[in-house]
Design an enzyme around this catalytic site. Structure first.
Site, mmCIF file in Angstrom:
data_model
loop_
_atom_site.group_PDB
_atom_site.id
_atom_site.type_symbol
_atom_site.label_atom_id
_atom_site.label_comp_id
_atom_site.label_asym_id
_atom_site.label_seq_id
_atom_site.Cartn_x
_atom_site.Cartn_y
_atom_site.Cartn_z
ATOM 1 N N GLU B 53 0.836 -1.209 0.000
ATOM 2 C CA GLU B 53 0.000 0.000 0.000
ATOM 3 C C GLU B 53 0.867 1.254 0.000
ATOM 4 O O GLU B 53 0.570 2.237 -0.690
ATOM 5 C CB GLU B 53 -0.902 0.033 1.246
ATOM 6 C CG GLU B 53 -1.802 -1.189 1.445
ATOM 7 C CD GLU B 53 -1.136 -2.299 2.258
ATOM 8 O OE1 GLU B 53 0.068 -2.559 2.051
ATOM 9 O OE2 GLU B 53 -1.818 -2.896 3.106
ATOM 10 N N GLU B 296 11.675 -33.041 -0.113
ATOM 11 C CA GLU B 296 12.129 -33.902 -1.206
ATOM 12 C C GLU B 296 12.501 -35.244 -0.570
ATOM 13 O O GLU B 296 13.654 -35.495 -0.263
ATOM 14 C CB GLU B 296 13.325 -33.272 -1.951
ATOM 15 C CG GLU B 296 13.024 -31.874 -2.480
ATOM 16 C CD GLU B 296 14.032 -31.371 -3.539
ATOM 17 O OE1 GLU B 296 14.571 -32.182 -4.304
ATOM 18 O OE2 GLU B 296 14.259 -30.153 -3.584
#
Lengths: 363, 363
Positions: B53, B296
């Protein structure tokens, strides 16, 4: 060149309209062109009806002249089959230019159609779009050159490599299962193991209607084949044996023919992995003229198919489920087999199922 | 409505530019519009720099008027963090209309930013494009609401469900492996088992450069996490322990901090499937502020993750190989687990590898 390619592609597209009906013949399409225009089209619908070239000649409204060119995805026949030889019909018609995608794979007739045309003053070019022309008729080519059908294995598997779901009848979803019906419809025969018949009692018929298949004549169900080594299946108990379509029961005990139900019992030798699959494939090609064999195997049969390097195509439906230890695996550990000569032909999503078509590049 | 949706979609697109840098913060994008035009844009780049913002307000060239509307994919903050509260900045700026996609998921501040705006005369609408806004920040939302990261498991598997290829280092192809680097880059941390460190000696760093990632600031490597129950890994032997990025070794023996190499040894209790993964996830979320955890795994860890229902995302690379019995399986039989609440988020072909992204719809 571009327009010539598009003519041959159109011939191939027409050929594929025979996909569900043409067995044991190859799919053939034909267009007759002049300049940039297609004047006439034809394709072979089924054994016994006109060949593609004849259909295209009959559909031609114009008088034939020297500028017309005929495109065919397969060499015209030069022998008297169920219909007259097409080479002669082309010569008689006055067509002076022919483009052929591939020669007849049958070593006994290969090149003879082209030779007949040429020695009668017809210009012939061979080879346009040959990869695609080979691809659509790879079952037919396998049968006449290698004396075995093209072997397609279909499996629906879970994320954890199971092919059964103890909680539900089906692993795959409705859309996938409808898609499988198209593979069945394209196949000349479907083969399963006896355990599949016992457990699932499958009909193995094509559930699509003629409109869905886009055909006009009679719907054809594939020949049904089961491996029942010890002849355990009761032919009065299972849906497999219903109807008058040909059924073949490969076994290790006896050869005989049950004509009332149209069942052929064929004895074959066994080897380490069960009934000798090489023999079976050879019989299916030579005796039953099967171009495209679809196999919907359980664990044992898929393992044997892989271990014996018999697959040409593998169609996997990957289903977004984890089944756990009560499901049966898609195949068991395969000793001494390794392959990385496999290519992905296509992928497609059916809602949350994913279909992968693999092509095995066998040496 | 259509134009409002496109403004919020643009804010979300901007937010995603922070994907590789913003951790542990959420991704936020912002546009300031008037009528059909976007006047100014901004997104949050990384913790400590201006919120979206503020960037958009700073970029705005025009004088603020009552017709301007600000679109943000996440509720503006109302507390003093590393930067000032955005709600106050918006109020002070004079912007009178704000559209927010989703409220801050943090239960302590949820709705307070919107309340502050409203009680200062700013019109606020909440809910536009909320599904997409939730999706992009699902890791952040998981951390602040469930106190565990979003867990993504990545595996490359063969047709016969193996994850190793005894004949080659890699199962997947180069393109797939490059794609994995983007998943790594998006992850706050990467977790492996000790066996993977021993067998593969992986670096677990991001191999893409800033241009490939489309980022301007410093490239960030994910925190590296290993499960080493019995503290078997020699920290001087494996590449895992190289570099000054944070490394965490979960184990069952002791907690201590090796500051020279920036390794945290954290003791956790064991359960049936090894180190208690629920505890580990909780520590990663609460102590290390991990939004997105990539795993993994080898066979053992993937089995434990599935069996404990810990997956949010599964990314499978299906490699067109049949490995046979000398490859390790992707997971072993899972007792008493069953799930069909899994959806396919996307499929993509990388030459002959196929990537499927599954999303687990955990209850």
């Amino acid at each position: 060149m571009k327009v010539q390619i598009s003519f041959m592609e159109r011939a191939i597209e027409l050929a594929k309209k025979g996909m569900f009906t043409v067995t044991p013949n190859p799919m053939v399409g034909c267009v007759i062109t002049q300049g940039k225009n297609i004047l006439s089209e034809g394709y072979h619908v089924k054994a016994g009806s006109d060949h593609a070239e004849i259909v295209a000649l009959k559909n031609l409204k114009k008088k034939i002249n020297n500028n017309m060119v005929m495109y065919i995805n397969l060499e015209p026949c030069c022998h008297q089959g169920k219909t007259g030889p097409c080479a002669k019909a082309i010569i008689d018609s006055g067509i002076k230019n022919v483009v052929v995608s591939i020669l007849d794979p049958n070593p006994i007739v290969k090149g003879k159609g082209v030779k007949a045309l040429r020695s009668n003053g017809v210009n012939v070019n061979v080879g346009l779009c040959k990869a695609e022309a080979k691809y659509i008729n790879k079952g037919f080519i396998s049968r006449v050159t290698k004396k075995i059908p093209n072997v397609l294995m279909k499996q629906a598997i879970s994320i954890d490599y199971k092919i059964t779901n103890p909680r539900k009848k089906w692993l795959s979803n409705k859309e996938s299962r409808k898609d499988v019906q198209f593979i069945r419809a394209k196949s000349c025969a479907i083969l399963v193991g006896s355990q599949t018949v016992i457990k699932d009692n499958p009909k193995l018929t094509v559930r699509l209607n003629k409109k869905e298949l886009g055909i006009f004549g009679k719907k054809r169900n594939p020949i049904r084949v089961v491996l029942d080594s010890n002849l355990e299946l009761d032919i009065n108990k299972y849906d497999f044996f219903n109807g008058m379509e040909k059924k073949i029961v490969f076994n290790s005990i006896s050869t005989n023919f049950e004509t009332k139900k149209n069942i052929d019992f064929i004895k074959v030798k066994k080897n380490k992995t069960g009934l000798n699959l090489n023999f079976i494939l050879n019989i299916l090609a030579e005796k039953y003229e099967i171009n495209n064999l679809m196999i919907e195997p359980g664990e044992k049969l898929s393992t044997a198919l892989i271990a014996n390097n018999l697959l040409d195509d593998l169609v996997l439906y990957l289903c977004p489920k984890i089944i756990g230890k009560y499901g049966l695996p898609a195949s068991s550990a395969i000793n001494n087999f390794y392959s990385d000569s496999i290519k992905v032909e296509s992928i497609k999503k059916f809602s949350n199922d994913v279909r992968i078509n693999y092509e095995f590049l066998r040496k």
